[in-house]
Design an enzyme around this catalytic site. Structure first.
Site, PDB file in Angstrom:
ATOM      1  N   ARG A  58       3.428 -38.034  -5.038  1.00 31.14           N
ATOM      2  CA  ARG A  58       2.252 -37.251  -4.808  1.00 31.14           C
ATOM      3  C   ARG A  58       1.841 -37.465  -3.359  1.00 31.14           C
ATOM      4  O   ARG A  58       1.170 -36.623  -2.769  1.00 31.14           O
ATOM      5  CB  ARG A  58       1.179 -37.480  -5.906  1.00 31.14           C
ATOM      6  N   LYS A 148     -16.184 -30.429  -4.567  1.00 30.60           N
ATOM      7  CA  LYS A 148     -16.131 -29.132  -5.007  1.00 30.60           C
ATOM      8  C   LYS A 148     -16.042 -29.152  -6.676  1.00 30.60           C
ATOM      9  O   LYS A 148     -15.720 -30.305  -7.267  1.00 30.60           O
ATOM     10  CB  LYS A 148     -14.376 -28.617  -4.780  1.00 30.60           C
ATOM     11  N   GLU A 190     -17.287 -23.279  -7.492  1.00 28.40           N
ATOM     12  CA  GLU A 190     -16.156 -22.515  -7.565  1.00 28.40           C
ATOM     13  C   GLU A 190     -16.179 -21.729  -8.998  1.00 28.40           C
ATOM     14  O   GLU A 190     -15.483 -22.448  -9.849  1.00 28.40           O
ATOM     15  CB  GLU A 190     -14.954 -23.092  -7.383  1.00 28.40           C
ATOM     16  N   LYS A 232     -17.304 -20.555  -3.567  1.00 24.79           N
ATOM     17  CA  LYS A 232     -15.665 -20.180  -3.542  1.00 24.79           C
ATOM     18  C   LYS A 232     -15.487 -19.352  -4.633  1.00 24.79           C
ATOM     19  O   LYS A 232     -15.642 -19.401  -5.738  1.00 24.79           O
ATOM     20  CB  LYS A 232     -14.970 -21.491  -3.861  1.00 24.79           C
TER      21      LYS A 232
HETATM   22  P1  13P Z   1      -5.504 -21.448  -5.244  1.00 24.33           P
HETATM   23  O1  13P Z   1      -5.507 -21.033  -3.856  1.00 24.33           O
HETATM   24  O2  13P Z   1      -4.020 -22.000  -5.310  1.00 24.33           O
HETATM   25  O3  13P Z   1      -5.768 -20.465  -6.107  1.00 24.33           O
HETATM   26  O4  13P Z   1      -6.074 -22.551  -5.288  1.00 24.33           O
HETATM   27  C1  13P Z   1      -7.562 -22.878  -4.912  1.00 24.33           C
HETATM   28  C2  13P Z   1      -8.276 -23.812  -5.662  1.00 24.33           C
HETATM   29  O5  13P Z   1      -8.933 -24.610  -4.889  1.00 24.33           O
HETATM   30  C3  13P Z   1      -8.208 -23.758  -7.239  1.00 24.33           C
HETATM   31  O6  13P Z   1      -9.157 -24.566  -7.711  1.00 24.33           O
END
Ligand code: 13P
Length: 344
Positions: A58, A148, A190, A232
């Site tokens: 990772r 986030k 988000e 987001k």
């Molecule tokens: P993706 O662009 O792969 O959808 O991922 C963005 C993201 O932060 C998902 O939580």
């Protein structure tokens, strides 16, 4: 129409600085890399490229992207997973320090993932509020300047999302935002409307409006400062199960209309997730959205915050092998250039 924090109050919490940080993440002509896959997601993602995950693999996965030369020309920030905050790149420097030294703001995902909701078991609720204040203090010391929280909104015909799921997810997002601003970091909220499903694009558009409207009414109830937060969102797309590819112009029209209807002008910016689109679709759709937003005089700056659409091509080349690193990094840089060019 929307409440704002009084100036004196804003100063107390350093909101003026937070607004500047939030704005610079979204409006510098650059975008974000979402490199915040949890251990579980990173393991599945790496496995899909035949790579066996381990903590060291990772770390190498992160270093593949962060160690690419010149990414600071295209990236204003990178969202990290918490374990990455204390790891070092191959240059022996802590990731947050080496990113900050190159002008890339380090951020961190602070939610602890989802579980089925008791009241509506087919829908998900996001956890992570309980010990959030303590964790935020630690992340800030480790160099994070923004954070986030992801909520998941599932569409199923006209039945889902349920009102209870929209409201509970909005409430947790709002509490998260309030806590993060109080700790002196910028929150990225988000609420991801999933691509998976048999719905049409019009339904996705309506659900984005409903999700954002619910979220902003709860944010107002809690007097969360809108000028120092970032939204987001997914784009308005037809569900993946109906195999219809929307044209970039269709996506742009519905996405920008949904956001103009439901996201207040004060927010620092709106960033997009890629959500399972191919890298080319995510690039073309962003270009059309940026163009449409300009012609509609949209009040907020827009940019990308992709994980898969930025990383996919590089991972397919890398396969976890040292000898493939230069070619994988070249593919990443190439995609980053195309996605950034979509903004102008
Ligand atoms: P993706 O662009 O792969 O959808 O991922 C963005 C993201 O932060 C998902 O939580």
């Amino acid at each position: 129409m929307y409440t704002t924090i009084p100036h004196s109050h804003a100063k107390l919490y350093g909101m003026t600085d937070l607004v500047a940080v939030a704005r610079s993440l979204c409006s510098s002509g650059k975008g974000l890399l979402a490199a915040d896959e949890s251990v579980h997601t990173a393991t599945t993602r790496l496995a899909s490229y035949g790579i066996a995950a381990s903590p060291e693999m990772r770390r190498k996965f992160r270093d593949l992207f962060f160690g690419t030369e010149d990414v600071e020309r295209y990236l204003s920030g990178i969202i990290l997973f918490s374990e990455t905050l204390s790891e070092k790149g191959d240059d022996a420097k802590l990731f947050p320090e080496s990113l900050a030294a190159r002008g890339i703001a380090p951020g961190v995902k602070v939610d602890l993932g989802t579980e089925p909701m008791q009241e509506s078991p087919q829908e998900l609720i996001t956890n992570g509020l309980l010990d959030l204040p303590e964790r935020l203090g630690a992340y800030k010391k480790q160099g994070a300047v923004f954070t986030k929280w992801r909520a998941v909104i599932r569409i199923d015909g006209d039945e889902l999302p349920s009102t209870v799921a929209l409201h509970e997810n909005a409430k947790r997002l709002a509490h998260y935002a309030k806590e993060v601003q109080g700790a002196g970091m910028v929150p990225i909220l988000e609420p991801e409307v999933l691509l998976e499903g048999r719905h049409g694009r019009a339904r996705a558009r309506a659900v984005i409006v409903e999700t954002m409207s619910t979220l902003f009414s709860v944010l107002d109830e809690l007097s969360v400062d809108k000028a120092s937060l970032i939204i987001k969102t997914a784009m308005a797309l037809s569900g993946s199960a109906i195999a219809k590819i929307d044209s970039p112009e269709e996506v742009a029209e519905d996405t920008v209309a949904a956001l103009l209807e439901s996201v207040p002008r004060q927010v620092a910016g709106i960033v997009f997730l890629s959500g399972g689109q191919t890298p080319d679709q995510a690039t073309a759709n962003l270009a059309a959205i940026a163009k449409r937003a300009r012609s509609a005089n949209a009040p907020w700056p827009l940019t990308f915050s992709y994980a898969r659409a930025l990383q996919e091509e590089a991972l397919a080349i890398w396969k976890g092998k040292e000898e493939n690193v230069p070619a994988a990094r070249a593919a990443f840089l190439d995609r980053l250039k195309k996605v950034s060019a979509a903004l102008v």
